[in-house]
Structure formats: C-alpha cells, structure tokens
Design a protein around this motif. Sequence first.
Motif, short mmCIF file in Angstrom:
data_model
loop_
_atom_site.label_atom_id
_atom_site.label_comp_id
_atom_site.label_asym_id
_atom_site.label_seq_id
_atom_site.Cartn_x
_atom_site.Cartn_y
_atom_site.Cartn_z
N ARG A 126 38.80 60.54 30.90
CA ARG A 126 37.97 59.99 31.98
C ARG A 126 37.09 58.84 31.46
O ARG A 126 37.06 57.76 32.05
N ASP A 127 36.40 59.08 30.34
CA ASP A 127 35.48 58.05 29.83
C ASP A 127 36.22 56.80 29.39
O ASP A 127 35.75 55.68 29.63
N ALA A 128 37.36 56.99 28.74
CA ALA A 128 38.11 55.84 28.24
C ALA A 128 38.62 54.98 29.40
O ALA A 128 38.58 53.74 29.33
N VAL A 129 39.09 55.63 30.45
CA VAL A 129 39.56 54.87 31.63
C VAL A 129 38.36 54.23 32.34
O VAL A 129 38.41 53.08 32.77
N ALA A 130 37.26 54.97 32.45
CA ALA A 130 36.08 54.44 33.13
C ALA A 130 35.55 53.19 32.41
O ALA A 130 35.10 52.24 33.05
N ARG A 131 35.63 53.21 31.07
CA ARG A 131 35.15 52.05 30.31
C ARG A 131 36.16 50.91 30.29
O ARG A 131 35.87 49.83 29.79
N GLY A 132 37.36 51.18 30.77
CA GLY A 132 38.40 50.16 30.79
C GLY A 132 39.19 50.06 29.50
O GLY A 132 39.99 49.14 29.31
N GLU A 133 38.99 51.04 28.60
CA GLU A 133 39.79 51.01 27.36
C GLU A 133 41.26 51.26 27.68
O GLU A 133 42.15 50.76 26.99
N TYR A 134 41.51 52.07 28.69
CA TYR A 134 42.87 52.32 29.15
C TYR A 134 42.92 52.08 30.66
O TYR A 134 41.93 52.29 31.35
N ALA A 135 44.10 51.68 31.14
CA ALA A 135 44.23 51.37 32.57
C ALA A 135 44.25 52.65 33.40
O ALA A 135 43.64 52.71 34.46
N PHE A 136 44.97 53.67 32.93
CA PHE A 136 44.98 54.93 33.66
C PHE A 136 45.26 56.10 32.71
O PHE A 136 45.67 55.90 31.56
N GLY A 137 45.02 57.28 33.24
CA GLY A 137 45.20 58.47 32.41
C GLY A 137 45.40 59.69 33.27
O GLY A 137 45.29 59.63 34.50
N LEU A 138 45.67 60.80 32.59
CA LEU A 138 45.90 62.06 33.29
C LEU A 138 44.73 62.99 33.00
O LEU A 138 44.38 63.21 31.84
N THR A 139 44.12 63.49 34.05
CA THR A 139 42.98 64.38 33.83
C THR A 139 42.88 65.38 34.98
O THR A 139 43.84 65.53 35.75
N VAL A 172 43.93 47.95 37.22
CA VAL A 172 45.17 48.34 37.89
C VAL A 172 45.22 47.75 39.29
O VAL A 172 44.29 47.94 40.07
N ILE A 173 46.30 47.02 39.58
CA ILE A 173 46.47 46.47 40.94
C ILE A 173 47.30 47.44 41.78
O ILE A 173 46.93 47.83 42.85
N GLU A 174 48.46 47.81 41.20
CA GLU A 174 49.30 48.78 41.91
C GLU A 174 49.18 50.12 41.21
O GLU A 174 49.69 50.30 40.09
N PRO A 175 48.48 51.07 41.82
CA PRO A 175 48.21 52.34 41.12
C PRO A 175 49.50 53.11 40.81
O PRO A 175 50.44 53.08 41.62
N PRO A 176 49.55 53.76 39.67
CA PRO A 176 50.70 54.62 39.36
C PRO A 176 50.70 55.83 40.30
O PRO A 176 49.64 56.27 40.74
N THR A 177 51.86 56.33 40.61
CA THR A 177 51.93 57.46 41.54
C THR A 177 52.61 58.68 40.92
O THR A 177 52.69 59.73 41.56
N SER A 178 53.13 58.50 39.71
CA SER A 178 53.89 59.59 39.11
C SER A 178 53.57 59.66 37.61
O SER A 178 53.21 58.65 36.99
N ILE A 179 53.75 60.83 37.04
CA ILE A 179 53.56 60.91 35.59
C ILE A 179 54.66 60.13 34.87
O ILE A 179 54.50 59.77 33.70
N GLN A 180 55.75 59.83 35.58
CA GLN A 180 56.81 59.00 34.98
C GLN A 180 56.32 57.57 34.74
O GLN A 180 56.89 56.86 33.92
N ASP A 181 55.28 57.16 35.45
CA ASP A 181 54.74 55.81 35.23
C ASP A 181 54.15 55.65 33.83
O ASP A 181 53.99 54.54 33.34
N PHE A 182 53.81 56.78 33.21
CA PHE A 182 53.24 56.71 31.86
C PHE A 182 54.26 56.22 30.84
O PHE A 182 53.89 55.77 29.77
N ILE A 183 55.56 56.34 31.18
CA ILE A 183 56.57 55.92 30.19
C ILE A 183 57.23 54.61 30.58
O ILE A 183 58.21 54.20 29.96
N ARG A 184 56.70 53.93 31.59
CA ARG A 184 57.28 52.63 31.95
C ARG A 184 56.83 51.59 30.94
O ARG A 184 55.65 51.53 30.57
N PRO A 185 57.78 50.74 30.50
CA PRO A 185 57.45 49.78 29.42
C PRO A 185 56.27 48.86 29.75
O PRO A 185 55.51 48.49 28.86
N GLU A 186 56.11 48.50 31.02
CA GLU A 186 55.01 47.58 31.36
C GLU A 186 53.64 48.22 31.16
O GLU A 186 52.62 47.53 31.18
N HIS A 187 53.62 49.55 30.99
CA HIS A 187 52.33 50.22 30.76
C HIS A 187 52.15 50.63 29.31
O HIS A 187 51.30 51.46 29.00
#
Lengths: 528, 335
Positions: free
Chosen positions: B207-220, B140-155
Amino acid sequence: MTEGLHQRFTWPMCGLAAMLLLLCLSPVVAAVLPLLGAPAESITEALTLLSSTRLWGLWLKSCAIAVGTVGVALVLGAPLGYCLHILTGARRTLLPALLSAPLFLPPHVMAVAWIDVLGPHGLVASWGIPLPALYTPMGVALVQALSWYPIPLFAVWLHLRQQDPRIADAAKTLAPGPFVFWHVTAPLLRPALLTGALIVFLLSLLNFSVPSLLQVPVFTVEIFSSFNSLLDQRQAVLLAAPLVATGLLLGTLLFRFAPRIVQQPIQSPRATPRTRTIARRYAVAVSVLLLGLPAAALLFRIGTPHALWGAWQTGAHEIGTSLLLSGVGATLLLLLTLPLALQTRRRHPVLLTSLAIAYLVSGPVLGVGLIACWNHGGVPGYLYDRFPILLIATTSRYAFFSWLGVLLVVRWLPKEIPDAARCFGATPGQVFWRVTFPLIRRPLLALWMGLFLLLMGELECIVLIAPPGWVPVSLRIYTLMHYGPTAMVSALALLQGLASLLVLGGLSQLFSQNRVYTPGESRYHSYS
Amino acid sequence: MLRVVGLAIGIAMLGMMVSCGGSKQDSVVVYTALDEIYSRPILDAFTAETGISVQAVYDTEAAKTTGLVTRLISERGRPRCDVFWNNEVAQTILLQERGVLAPFKPAASDAIPATFKDPEFYWTGFAARARVIIYNTDRVIEPPTSIQDFIRPEHKGQCAIALPLFGTTATHAAALFAAWGEADAMAFFQKLVDNEVAFVAGNGVVRDAVARGEYAFGLTDTDDANGAVVDGFPVRWLLPDQDGLGTLLIPNTVALIKDGPNPTAAERLIEYLLSPEVEKRLSESRSIQIPLNPSVSAPESVPDNATIHTMTPSFSEMAAQMEESATQLRALLVR
C-alpha cells in the motif's frame, strides 16, 4: 596463592552456575527434544533442505550482510570512540549520549527512519543526490550499522580509558605520533574491537526485521517461514543449527586469537588542543548527521505534539512494561553472572558455549522451548501466566552478552586489591561492597546500560510468550508497523528512546555523585 | 543507596509475581490477529456490555515473526487462550487439523452463509476482506483488472505484492494453487519473478509503496487499500478478475480453543463477535470489512458480498495447499 583464591569455584557458585545453565539450556533442550521423536521422513526432508545450495546461499548472504554491518559499524564507531577518549571530560557532556542514541530505538524503527532519508523517494534523493540502492544486502548492512555503531564506539572508548597513557608517552619519545597510534594504541584496542565486532556480527546474523523491511531475504526468513507458513517447528529448530554453528565457530576463533586484555590503571587522556578540536568537531558532525537525519524523519512523521501526547496516552503502559522488564532484567543478569565472574575470572568454555547457544538458536526457537518448559501447572505455570516469564525469557536469551560483559569488567579489576582485603580479614560482603564494587562500578554501570538497551529492543522471543497485559513497547511498535510508519509508530519510538535516555541519564548522574577513587581517576595525573 | 534500590526492585518483582496477570474470574483470553485498532474497540465494547474483562494478545499478519498460530500450537498442552480471532481462515483450519480447536455452534452462526463456516462448527467466519488491486492514479491511466496484468511485459518492474509466505498473501497463493493446480500456479509465480515484480515485507508495505508512487500498482487487502484512499493518497482500488477467476474473499474467523481456561465467557465472546452489530461496526470502520450476514447493511463504499464474483476453491481446499505452496514458493522466492 592469590591465583588460587580467584579460581576456586565454591559450592554456592557451582549452584549459581548450574542455575544459569538450567535457565538458558532448558528451553533449548525442550525445543530440540521433539526432533528425537520426529518421523524419519520429516528429518530426511529437513536434512535435504539443509544440504540445498539455496539454503547455503542464504547463509552466505546473511554472513556477508553481518560482515558488512561489522565493517561499517567499526569504521563509524571506532574513530568516534577514539575521539571521545581524547576529549577531556567528554563523559560529562551530551556527546556520549548523542552518539549512543541509535541504540535507544529498535533497529526496525531506525530502518524506517533511514528509508525516509536514504530511500529512493527519501530526503537525500529529493535533493537530487544520487544514492546507491538501499534495498540491497549492502543497504541492509548500512542501515544495521547505523543502528549498532555505538557498540564498537563504546567498546573502544571504555577500553581506551583503561589504558595507561604512559605507554603511549614512552613510545612518543622514540617515534612520531602516527607510529605510536598504529603500533602501540591500535594493537591495544584489538580486544575491544573484536568484542564489539562479535556482538554486532551476532546481532546482525539473527536480525529479521531490518532485512525484511528492505526486502532482502536472509537465512532467518527460513526459520520464520518454517514456523509460520509450514507450522513445522522441528524444521525450524533444525534450521537454527547453521546459525548456532556459525556463531560458535566465530566466537571460538575470536577468543582463541584475541589477545588478553591489558590490565592497567586508567589515566586521563592527553591530547593537543588542536587534536581535541578536530575530534570534537568530527564527533559533533557525525552525531548531528547520524542522529539528526533519522530524528528529523521521525519528527516529520509525528507532525504535531498532539500525536506525541496521543501516543503517550495509549502506550504509557507498554513503555512502563519495557522499562520494568529492561531494568529488572539487566539487574537480574548481573546478579546471576557477576558473582561467578568475580569468583572465577575465566571464560569457562562450557558455560560460555551454553549461553551462546541459547542466543544463537534464534528468538522464536527459544520462545517455543520456553513454552514447553514453563507452560505447566503449579509454580512454572504461575510464572508463565505473568510478568516473570518475560524476565525468564530475556535472561535466557541475553545471559551470553552479560557473561561476556562481566568478564571484561572483572578483568579491569586489579585482583591484588580484593585479595589484600581478604588477607586482612574482610568478609566477602565487605570485600564486594567496600573494595570490589567501588573499583568496577563505572564499567559495571556501562554494562548494565548496554543490557538495558538490548532488553528494550527485544522482540523475536517475547512475541511468543508475552502474557496478556504485559506487552513491551518494542512489540507494540512492531505490531503497529503493519499500518506503515505512522505518526503513532514514530511517536512511540521517540517516547521509548526518551524514556531510556531519562533512565540512563538519571543513573549516570546518580553514579557520578559521591565519587570515590577508582583506577580511572586522577591520582596519577601529575606524572607528566 | 544501591542496597535500597536493589531492595525496591526485589519488592517490586515480588509484588508483580503475586498480584498481576493470570486468568481471573469473569474474564476471557483472546488471541487476535485482526489489527489492534479495529479489534480493541470491539473487545472493549464487549466488556462494557457484559462486564467480562478481555485479556487480549494482538498480532498482525505483517509481524510474521512466529505469531499466534505457533503460540497456540506450542501451548496446546495447557492452553492459556480461550478464543482465537483470526483475520483469515487457512491457518484456523490448520489449527483445527492440529487438534487445537473445540467445536462450538454459536446461535449467531445461523445467519452466516455455509461457505464461510465449518460444517462441524470448529470455526465460523464473519466480516471478510477482499484481495484487491491498488493502483496509483498518477502513474496508471488504464487500471489493471486482473492478477494476470502483473505478468504483462509493459508492467515490468512496476508492480509489488507481499511475500506470499505470510498472512493473507500466503492464503491467496494457496488459493491459486488450489484453483490452477501446482504447475500452473508455480509458472505464474515464476512469470512474476521474471517480470521483476517486487516481493515486499507485507500488504501494508505494498500500500505505502504504491501510494508513494514507487510502484504503479500492487496486490493487497481492502482494509489496507481503503486506508490509503482515506488518507488522501492518489490511489484507487478494484476487485480483480470479476470476469474470470474471481476475487478471493477472506473472512475473519473465530474459534473456541479446546480446554481453554474460561469456556463459558469464551462462548459469550464468540456469540458477541458474530453479532450483526460487530459486522456493521467493522464495515463502517476504516477497514471496510464486508459483512457476511445478509441482514447487515453496510456503507456504499463496501463491496456487496452478494454481487462479488468470488474464487471457487473452498477454504479447506486452500488450507490443504498451504504447506505445498509455501514450500515451493520459499524455494523460488527466498534466495
């Protein structure tokens, strides 16, 4: 006359059967009873849910996963069972222990290890080898099968040891080897394959931990979410109905069409040296692959021996609780079911169905029923607050498997021998200890070991009733998995496996000493 | 030989039945959903300080089998537990509605803000966690700041959250139902599905999936996110929606069980858990729990409760939405 002797169901046996039924059915009844007083709208809501296509889609998915698990487990396990059979003296080597090792760890721990190996960021993927997605129903089936393939393996192995090779020898004089295998050996194996398949199917149908780790929603999620998210126990109990019906239907079909087990004296297997070499290499390769890879993943996570020591220091009490629970529980199950099986030698559909229901309602429903039954004042409350409630829970849940097992064991017993002893005036105790027990002690030990391992992995029922201070290690591991598959989780899992191995290995040694003649021994070796 | 073994087993069983377990004098039974690695040292410290032995049953939100809440409801007729130490609030309120809890006003609760305690003193909150976005700094270069970022098409296909039927994610879903209304909340979750957000087994898995890089970001939760940071994974976390909806703060809650076997010891334990020392200790732990008592000073890495823009619905409003959100989300996500 001898038939009559076996089928007589004496009053003490009636009492034992009644006790077993009471133990297993009372929590089920206690869980179901609140449905009777439920408001009509609650029932209507649950019935609407039961008729939804989404729910039946989930049921179908659960069944498909269970069928896939059975298929892979049979493909892996049955040939290995055959290999063990033709390896002379295999029972005295490490090979059976290695091949049964996946049973020594809870399936969710094995799943974590296999994710490390076969997952999208796992070991195999790092070698650049493309793999089909693990986070799919097929992935769940594969991972579950890699935990439970030893069940058909041992069913086949033990069953083959009961067969008389003279049948195959006779056939070989008339036809080539492959013909003998497909037309003589394989049909004789059908009961073992079907029994192994049924057990694996039921374990898979009710499993929750592996599908949830692999992000595949299955039917049991409905039951757990009814409990946890909606706090609606009535709905959870109703939702268990399709699982009970599925298990009972499958069991009925299986027992209806399965052939009776052939009772034959056991003979030593005979195979050419070349066949034995191939079998040994295949068995060793598979055991190294299927045990070595996940074990390496676990060891990699543990890192240093210090972590193992730390896990022992914090988890020794839980490991002790598990060993005690599994050892005493497996013994109790045999004490309750073996006398009945010896007396009657029949399945007794009512008994079998009742015991099956206690398993099929799922662990949480049984747990809620156990609380309703035992959490009262007086003696029940005294037992509920202490270790015995764990024994009661596991006995209720796994009596079905024990009953299935003892039926298989006693059918291997040539019934004429105990009858002859009785005719010569032996007391029931003498008949059992001097005649029956020596004849069945090996399959009985194998059954005890199987029950021991089932109880070591028990999670879903005892999570609701484990008294403070009596937490089995399987529960502790699952609780700790919240922090991810850490060194502590891996180390505890490894210690649990090693502890089981020590107990079972020690018992095998104990039973292999002072050997007496059993139908499996070599009295008839010279016939060839 | 076998007879000897059998006899030994029988004697061992009898010994266990007679001697072990059960409720003792000067003891208290606590069911705690807070992770064992954090709760056990605190309970041990309570025993060391008071001489009252604590018999604990642990659970985690990720265990999600049936858990302590089901057990407490089932044991209602003859409670075996004295104190329920929950790691969230909505299910504590549901227990209150089911008549499992007894009112008790601890002296230590005076310092806790009114938002975080029940007006009738059936439960009191302390040491909160925040629902946060964890992101992988390698991806992630520009971190998401809202839970609305989870539904943006680029993610699309790059985010993960826990299945919102269990644990704090279920509470979060109920909070969204309370904040937005049922229709908007369901539309949001439908968009999550359409954007191929992964619904995984628990917050720890996120947490583990994001830490391993399987996903770019998550909610925890903060404790999970901070654990990954401490372990040296390439991750960071932030409080979402500080300019809009607000971040959900979820306190631990402690409650007295109605008709529990050891009420006096239970009240002492509740007082102890609400003490500033416990909040301080939890804030200094790896779980960096946020003190609610304003007099407690926390390390710099712990967000300050006074400056966080939190979500507006009350906890009772969230609890009221739990059943509806779980029913709707189960129909949407479990298939």
